[in-house]
Design a protein around this motif. Structure first.
Motif, PDB file in Angstrom:
ATOM      1  N   ARG A  54       0.695  -1.370   0.040  1.00 43.55           N
ATOM      2  CA  ARG A  54      -0.053   0.073   0.077  1.00 43.55           C
ATOM      3  C   ARG A  54       0.721   1.117  -0.223  1.00 43.55           C
ATOM      4  O   ARG A  54       2.047   1.236   0.526  1.00 43.55           O
ATOM      5  CB  ARG A  54      -0.947   0.013   1.326  1.00 43.55           C
ATOM      6  CG  ARG A  54      -0.307  -0.460   2.393  1.00 43.55           C
ATOM      7  CD  ARG A  54      -1.303  -0.963   3.398  1.00 43.55           C
ATOM      8  NE  ARG A  54      -2.026   0.135   3.980  1.00 43.55           N
ATOM      9  CZ  ARG A  54      -3.094   0.271   4.904  1.00 43.55           C
ATOM     10  NH1 ARG A  54      -2.993  -1.112   5.663  1.00 43.55           N
ATOM     11  NH2 ARG A  54      -3.523   1.064   5.281  1.00 43.55           N
ATOM     12  N   VAL A  64       1.301   4.531   3.631  1.00 40.70           N
ATOM     13  CA  VAL A  64       2.401   4.579   4.898  1.00 40.70           C
ATOM     14  C   VAL A  64       3.745   4.989   4.158  1.00 40.70           C
ATOM     15  O   VAL A  64       4.167   4.629   3.457  1.00 40.70           O
ATOM     16  CB  VAL A  64       2.528   3.151   5.507  1.00 40.70           C
ATOM     17  CG1 VAL A  64       3.335   3.131   6.659  1.00 40.70           C
ATOM     18  CG2 VAL A  64       1.032   2.478   5.754  1.00 40.70           C
ATOM     19  N   TYR A 112       8.875   7.176   7.115  1.00 41.71           N
ATOM     20  CA  TYR A 112       9.086   7.507   8.454  1.00 41.71           C
ATOM     21  C   TYR A 112       8.284   6.793   9.507  1.00 41.71           C
ATOM     22  O   TYR A 112       8.800   6.186  10.400  1.00 41.71           O
ATOM     23  CB  TYR A 112       8.950   8.920   8.611  1.00 41.71           C
ATOM     24  CG  TYR A 112       9.212   9.612   9.970  1.00 41.71           C
ATOM     25  CD1 TYR A 112      10.743   9.775  10.300  1.00 41.71           C
ATOM     26  CD2 TYR A 112       8.272   9.550  10.944  1.00 41.71           C
ATOM     27  CE1 TYR A 112      10.770  10.125  11.784  1.00 41.71           C
ATOM     28  CE2 TYR A 112       8.296  10.210  12.068  1.00 41.71           C
ATOM     29  CZ  TYR A 112       9.454  10.170  12.601  1.00 41.71           C
ATOM     30  OH  TYR A 112       9.919  10.749  13.967  1.00 41.71           O
ATOM     31  N   ALA A 113       6.920   6.785   8.993  1.00 40.79           N
ATOM     32  CA  ALA A 113       6.123   6.198   9.808  1.00 40.79           C
ATOM     33  C   ALA A 113       6.332   4.593  10.127  1.00 40.79           C
ATOM     34  O   ALA A 113       6.409   4.023  10.944  1.00 40.79           O
ATOM     35  CB  ALA A 113       4.759   6.479   9.621  1.00 40.79           C
ATOM     36  N   LEU A 114       6.746   4.151   8.983  1.00 43.01           N
ATOM     37  CA  LEU A 114       7.058   2.714   8.849  1.00 43.01           C
ATOM     38  C   LEU A 114       8.343   2.284   9.784  1.00 43.01           C
ATOM     39  O   LEU A 114       8.300   1.469  10.626  1.00 43.01           O
ATOM     40  CB  LEU A 114       7.541   2.222   7.271  1.00 43.01           C
ATOM     41  CG  LEU A 114       7.837   0.517   7.372  1.00 43.01           C
ATOM     42  CD1 LEU A 114       6.728  -0.090   7.798  1.00 43.01           C
ATOM     43  CD2 LEU A 114       8.067   0.429   5.903  1.00 43.01           C
ATOM     44  N   ARG A 149       9.441   4.072  12.251  1.00 46.45           N
ATOM     45  CA  ARG A 149       9.119   4.483  13.703  1.00 46.45           C
ATOM     46  C   ARG A 149       8.342   3.148  14.166  1.00 46.45           C
ATOM     47  O   ARG A 149       8.602   2.680  15.203  1.00 46.45           O
ATOM     48  CB  ARG A 149       8.055   5.671  13.952  1.00 46.45           C
ATOM     49  CG  ARG A 149       9.131   6.831  13.865  1.00 46.45           C
ATOM     50  CD  ARG A 149       9.132   7.453  15.254  1.00 46.45           C
ATOM     51  NE  ARG A 149       8.206   6.966  16.267  1.00 46.45           N
ATOM     52  CZ  ARG A 149       7.395   8.027  16.952  1.00 46.45           C
ATOM     53  NH1 ARG A 149       7.406   9.167  16.674  1.00 46.45           N
ATOM     54  NH2 ARG A 149       6.548   7.227  17.906  1.00 46.45           N
ATOM     55  N   GLY A 150       7.417   2.856  13.294  1.00 45.33           N
ATOM     56  CA  GLY A 150       6.463   1.365  13.907  1.00 45.33           C
ATOM     57  C   GLY A 150       7.423   0.303  14.012  1.00 45.33           C
ATOM     58  O   GLY A 150       7.309  -0.300  15.045  1.00 45.33           O
ATOM     59  N   GLY A 203       0.758  -6.711   6.974  1.00 49.12           N
ATOM     60  CA  GLY A 203      -0.388  -5.720   6.886  1.00 49.12           C
ATOM     61  C   GLY A 203       0.000  -4.467   5.643  1.00 49.12           C
ATOM     62  O   GLY A 203      -1.049  -4.032   5.502  1.00 49.12           O
ATOM     63  N   LEU A 204       1.097  -4.442   5.460  1.00 50.06           N
ATOM     64  CA  LEU A 204       1.686  -3.547   4.426  1.00 50.06           C
ATOM     65  C   LEU A 204       1.389  -3.999   3.027  1.00 50.06           C
ATOM     66  O   LEU A 204       1.233  -3.324   2.147  1.00 50.06           O
ATOM     67  CB  LEU A 204       3.053  -3.223   4.413  1.00 50.06           C
ATOM     68  CG  LEU A 204       3.584  -1.803   4.299  1.00 50.06           C
ATOM     69  CD1 LEU A 204       3.062  -0.868   5.404  1.00 50.06           C
ATOM     70  CD2 LEU A 204       5.172  -1.907   4.661  1.00 50.06           C
TER      71      LEU A 204
END
Lengths: 196, 196
Positions: free
Chosen positions: A152, A155, A158-160, A162-163, A189-190
DNA sequence: TTGCCAAACGGAACAGCGCTCCATATGGTC
DNA sequence: GACCATATGGAGCGCTGTTCCGTTTGGCAA
């Protein structure tokens, strides 16, 4: 930024200064393994056999010391990105392998993930270093995989990161929690559409 | 464990003691909002207008004070589990909604997720409370969804909750990171087969 | 070799934290 | 109104990170 040996402006350090700096990095590495990244500064100074003043002279913030200790591995991880993208079958696989690399790095450094996410300003520079060095690499892989329609595209890199980093927090000393497995779930989930 | 009003053994507190205890919980709630859950104990004592001794008399560990402040909301979250399972269309939907509830709770409590994952022993009891109260609820939802073949069955309730909690760490003050969204990705990775 | 001084060093000292301890104050009871 | 267990307050201890300054020393120039 020019990392080369003795650029013009550098006034060349004294021999003992250079020795102590190396000793400090080595000592910090030892202590980090023994007591984690948040070990007391005094312990590191003692391990290196130097005084408090010396440690702060060379590494004004804790973050700089931690960066010095792990710089090589972070660089290796960053450089592995393009290589994986080239050698792996698909961008999605490259991304997954690269994340595995990153997770392996984090999980084997006691307390590093914790401190990476600390709100303490002393570690701000550490966070910045990781972000600046690794997020672009992640972005390259992520965008390639998204362009190929394999993951997807809502996302951000950076967010990935950090997650993933967050999932690695406190990954030792609790056998009910497997950070690698949870990162696997996140990465799954990506994915876009087709299962398995 | 019997939470009822004045069980046999309880020697009945003095009026001022009860007043101070309530004042402390209220003060802690105020300070937590202002400065986060890791606020200095002295600040809480000052806000409540009591001395250091008083705070430790009523709440021997920080964790107990935090639990007292959030107990109502944690209970509500726990009780929402079975209700969701009953009212939602499918177990998977119930699980997802319940996790949203949990995330909303965590994200709106500054620093709570951080401290939940702290390796400091002072917060161990907090971790224990959350685990004991919420993991069974999560397990019920998770097992129902797994039994229905809607989610994979190789992720335990504890690991899932830890993963979700970890993703909520440092969820404020960084607009590049949306904890809710990342939890959404994680939950999506939990699903079995059919996309969308 | 010797003398010099900027560079570097060491650790005492300070500030902020969690937590303990005990002299003091007070609420409830007889 | 007197008594005392209960409860209180805050000084004090130990452990942090960080600063500051008197002392030492490496490297160079004479």
């Amino acid at each position: 930024m020019a990392g080369g040996p003795a650029a013009q402006g550098a006034p060349r350090k004294r021999a003992d200064a250079r020795r102590n700096e190396e000793a400090l990095v080595a000592a910090a590495a030892t202590v980090f393994v023994r007591s984690g990244v948040e070990a007391p500064v005094r312990d590191i100074a003692a391990e290196a056999g130097v005084g408090m003043g010396t440690i702060y002279r060379h590494f004004p913030t804790r973050a700089e010391l931690i960066v010095a200790v792990y710089r090589h591995q972070v660089e290796a991880c960053a450089e592995a990105g393009p290589a994986l993208l080239r050698d792996s079958g698909t961008p999605a696989v490259a991304l997954e392998r690269w994340i595995e690399l990153f997770v392996d790095f984090l999980v084997t450094k006691r307390g590093l993930a914790d401190v990476l996410r600390s709100d303490d300003d002393a570690f701000g520079a550490l966070h910045t270093y990781f972000v600046e060095r690794l997020v672009p690499v992640c972005a390259q892989l992520l965008e390639a995989a998204a362009a190929a329609g394999q993951v997807r595209s809502d996302v951000g890199a950076y967010a990935l990161m950090r997650g993933v980093g967050n999932l690695c927090i406190g990954s030792d000393g609790d056998d009910r929690y497997d950070a690698r497995a949870m990162v696997g779930v996140l990465v799954r989930g990506l994915r876009r559409s087709e299962g398995a």
